[in-house]
Design an enzyme around this catalytic site. Structure first.
Site, PDB file in Angstrom:
ATOM      1  N   MET A  34       0.842  -1.210   0.000  1.00 15.59           N
ATOM      2  CA  MET A  34       0.000   0.000   0.000  1.00 15.59           C
ATOM      3  C   MET A  34       0.870   1.251   0.000  1.00 15.59           C
ATOM      4  SD  MET A  34      -3.017  -1.176   2.594  1.00 15.59           S
ATOM      5  CE  MET A  34      -1.935  -1.707   3.900  1.00 15.59           C
ATOM      6  N   HIS A 188      -7.123 -20.372 -12.679  1.00 16.50           N
ATOM      7  CA  HIS A 188      -6.488 -21.080 -13.787  1.00 16.50           C
ATOM      8  C   HIS A 188      -5.621 -22.164 -13.177  1.00 16.50           C
ATOM      9  CE1 HIS A 188      -3.548 -21.854 -16.955  1.00 16.50           C
ATOM     10  NE2 HIS A 188      -4.480 -21.422 -17.783  1.00 16.50           N
ATOM     11  N   ALA A 196      -8.071 -11.158  -2.188  1.00 19.12           N
ATOM     12  CA  ALA A 196      -7.888  -9.859  -1.520  1.00 19.12           C
ATOM     13  C   ALA A 196      -9.192  -9.102  -1.520  1.00 19.12           C
ATOM     14  CB  ALA A 196      -6.828  -9.039  -2.257  1.00 19.12           C
ATOM     15  N   GLY A 197      -9.410  -8.348  -0.457  1.00 16.01           N
ATOM     16  CA  GLY A 197     -10.607  -7.499  -0.397  1.00 16.01           C
ATOM     17  C   GLY A 197     -11.550  -7.940   0.695  1.00 16.01           C
ATOM     18  N   GLY A 198     -11.598  -7.145   1.767  1.00 13.79           N
ATOM     19  CA  GLY A 198     -12.554  -7.419   2.827  1.00 13.79           C
ATOM     20  C   GLY A 198     -12.135  -8.524   3.779  1.00 13.79           C
ATOM     21  N   GLY A 219      -4.974  -5.718   3.320  1.00 17.03           N
ATOM     22  CA  GLY A 219      -4.486  -4.344   3.245  1.00 17.03           C
ATOM     23  C   GLY A 219      -4.984  -3.555   4.438  1.00 17.03           C
ATOM     24  N   THR A 220      -6.297  -3.383   4.498  1.00 16.99           N
ATOM     25  CA  THR A 220      -6.903  -2.531   5.529  1.00 16.99           C
ATOM     26  C   THR A 220      -6.459  -2.911   6.945  1.00 16.99           C
ATOM     27  OG1 THR A 220      -8.766  -2.067   4.101  1.00 16.99           O
ATOM     28  CG2 THR A 220      -9.148  -1.808   6.462  1.00 16.99           C
TER      29      THR A 220
HETATM   30  C1  FMN Z   1      -4.793   2.557   1.792  1.00 17.67           C
HETATM   31  C2  FMN Z   1      -4.624   1.544   0.706  1.00 17.67           C
HETATM   32  C3  FMN Z   1      -3.617   1.721  -0.236  1.00 17.67           C
HETATM   33  C4  FMN Z   1      -3.430   0.787  -1.260  1.00 17.67           C
HETATM   34  N1  FMN Z   1      -2.417   0.969  -2.147  1.00 17.67           N
HETATM   35  C5  FMN Z   1      -2.168   0.016  -3.092  1.00 17.67           C
HETATM   36  C6  FMN Z   1      -1.038   0.150  -3.959  1.00 17.67           C
HETATM   37  O1  FMN Z   1      -0.273   1.104  -3.862  1.00 17.67           O
HETATM   38  N2  FMN Z   1      -0.830  -0.818  -4.884  1.00 17.67           N
HETATM   39  C7  FMN Z   1      -1.648  -1.914  -4.985  1.00 17.67           C
HETATM   40  O2  FMN Z   1      -1.399  -2.777  -5.822  1.00 17.67           O
HETATM   41  N3  FMN Z   1      -2.735  -2.054  -4.179  1.00 17.67           N
HETATM   42  C8  FMN Z   1      -3.000  -1.126  -3.232  1.00 17.67           C
HETATM   43  N4  FMN Z   1      -4.081  -1.268  -2.382  1.00 17.67           N
HETATM   44  C9  FMN Z   1      -4.959  -2.450  -2.539  1.00 17.67           C
HETATM   45  C10 FMN Z   1      -4.383  -3.663  -1.831  1.00 17.67           C
HETATM   46  O3  FMN Z   1      -3.354  -4.206  -2.623  1.00 17.67           O
HETATM   47  C11 FMN Z   1      -5.420  -4.787  -1.572  1.00 17.67           C
HETATM   48  O4  FMN Z   1      -5.983  -5.225  -2.771  1.00 17.67           O
HETATM   49  C12 FMN Z   1      -6.564  -4.363  -0.664  1.00 17.67           C
HETATM   50  O5  FMN Z   1      -6.094  -3.608   0.404  1.00 17.67           O
HETATM   51  C13 FMN Z   1      -7.299  -5.602  -0.150  1.00 17.67           C
HETATM   52  O6  FMN Z   1      -8.493  -5.250   0.485  1.00 17.67           O
HETATM   53  P1  FMN Z   1      -8.609  -4.907   2.051  1.00 17.67           P
HETATM   54  O7  FMN Z   1      -8.074  -3.518   2.194  1.00 17.67           O
HETATM   55  O8  FMN Z   1     -10.069  -5.011   2.313  1.00 17.67           O
HETATM   56  O9  FMN Z   1      -7.780  -5.894   2.812  1.00 17.67           O
HETATM   57  C14 FMN Z   1      -4.287  -0.341  -1.353  1.00 17.67           C
HETATM   58  C15 FMN Z   1      -5.297  -0.508  -0.399  1.00 17.67           C
HETATM   59  C16 FMN Z   1      -5.477   0.411   0.630  1.00 17.67           C
HETATM   60  C17 FMN Z   1      -6.573   0.185   1.647  1.00 17.67           C
END
Ligand code: FMN
Length: 344
Positions: A34, A188, A196-198, A219-220
């Protein structure tokens, strides 16, 4: 799946991911690269705890442009990670962290191979994460060439995608691991899939594994890692936000408001609803919203700032060391799996 005996005579299952990243423990947790919040320290601590950390490397690969010198910053963060992982004396040993690049800037086509690859060769991280290429770079084969060059140098290539079309492109262009961000990505046979996500806790990990993912990215949850460089006001907002379904909003207007111009429109983002988003939803024109944003920023007010966060932000409420997050989530997941086994 290979089965090997550990020294404790316990049967340990080795997945393909453990083969690629031998320090990882299952279920494997990756920390996301991030920009603005993850760094070499956070990534190293995640790896030390049996996860695998990614360092953000930004989007600007040309040191001649007026933009930030992301590659110089990347070098510093990689050196920090190597030191924390006690590998300074072993410069030839691959570094068990990854590097995440955003590819939608014009410098990808002109400077990625000439400028970014040498930095990777110097520091030898084990993995490289690609995200958000320009349509024309995909169509012209620029990304395919980048993936080939990364493979020539031995890097495991992660490719974060949000649509089925992007999954197909990632697989066609040679990705080793697809990071399926969202719910609509497909898999695949030869490609590992990381969800990823949530996902912010062990329950989310188990749900993702049950759906067929090989591992997860969070991430979060790491926005509240002690090592993250998330601004304090954002950490406080994240910690007190509840009910991510109603308190977050996914749209490209937040980038317009804060003046971020690099993202193509398909890459919108999810952020916590603050005054800027409230005004947008109440019909305030974007031009006026931009003016109000700038005015607030000049006064040092934070209420109109954009805080990116996933929809599970409501479950993220305490600041913790990154390693503790990894261990806690892994233990919760293993516990949940046992509970499920006892149920049936
Ligand atoms: C504050 C923030 C910054 C992020 N910056 C990037 C980034 O620079 N490059 C990238 O590939 N993904 C980035 N992401 C997405 C993350 O790679 C990831 O897909 C995502 O955080 C997963 O969902 P979650 O936040 O619900 O865990 C970012 C996410 C957040 C919340």
């Amino acid at each position: 799946m290979v089965i090997s005996q550990s020294h404790e005579k316990k049967v340990v299952r080795q997945t393909r991911l453990n083969g690629l990243f031998p320090n990882t423990q299952n279920p494997v947790v990756f920390s996301a690269p991030m920009l603005g919040t993850a760094n070499g320290t956070l990534a190293a601590e995640v790896t030390k705890a049996g996860g695998f950390g990614f360092i953000p490397a930004g989007y600007n690969f040309s040191s001649d442009s007026d933009g930030p010198d992301h590659l110089a910053q990347l070098s510093q963060e990689l050196a920090i990670a190597r030191k924390l992982l006690d590998l300074e004396e072993a410069m030839l040993t691959a570094l068990p962290v990854g590097v995440g690049f955003i590819l939608c800037h014009e410098s990808t086509a002109t400077h990625f191979i000439s400028n970014a690859i040498p930095v990777l060769q110097e520091h030898s991280p084990q993995a490289v994460w690609l995200f958000a290429p320009r349509v024309e770079d995909v169509e012209k084969g620029v990304i395919k060439e980048i993936v080939e060059r990364l493979h020539d140098n031995g890097f495991v290539v992660f490719y974060q995608v949000g649509t089925v079309k992007a999954v197909k492109e990632a697989v066609r262009d040679g990705a080793d691991v697809v990071v399926a961000q969202g719910t609509d990505a497909g898999g695949h046979q030869e490609v590992l899939v990381v969800a990823a996500g949530g996902i912010v806790d062990g329950r989310g990990v188990v749900a993702a594994l049950a759906l067929g993912a090989d591992a997860v990215v969070m991430g979060t949850r790491f926005l509240l890692a002690q090592e993250a460089t998330t601004p304090q006001f954002k950490q406080e907002l994240i910690a007190k936000t509840t009910d991510g379904a109603s308190s977050t909003f996914k749209h490209s207007v937040m980038d317009d408001i804060q003046g971020t111009t690099i993202w193509p429109k398909v890459y919108d983002g999810r952020a916590i609803v603050g005054d800027s988003v409230e005004d947008h939803l109440n019909g305030v024109p974007t031009e006026e919203n931009v003016r109000l944003f700038k005015e607030a920023a000049e006064k040092g007010e934070t209420n109109r700032m954009i805080t990116w966060a996933g929809s599970a932000v409501g479950l993220v409420n305490k600041i913790q060391p990154a390693g503790e997050i990894v261990k806690e989530v892994r233990e919760e997941a293993l516990q949940r799996i046992k509970e499920l086994q006892n149920l049936f």
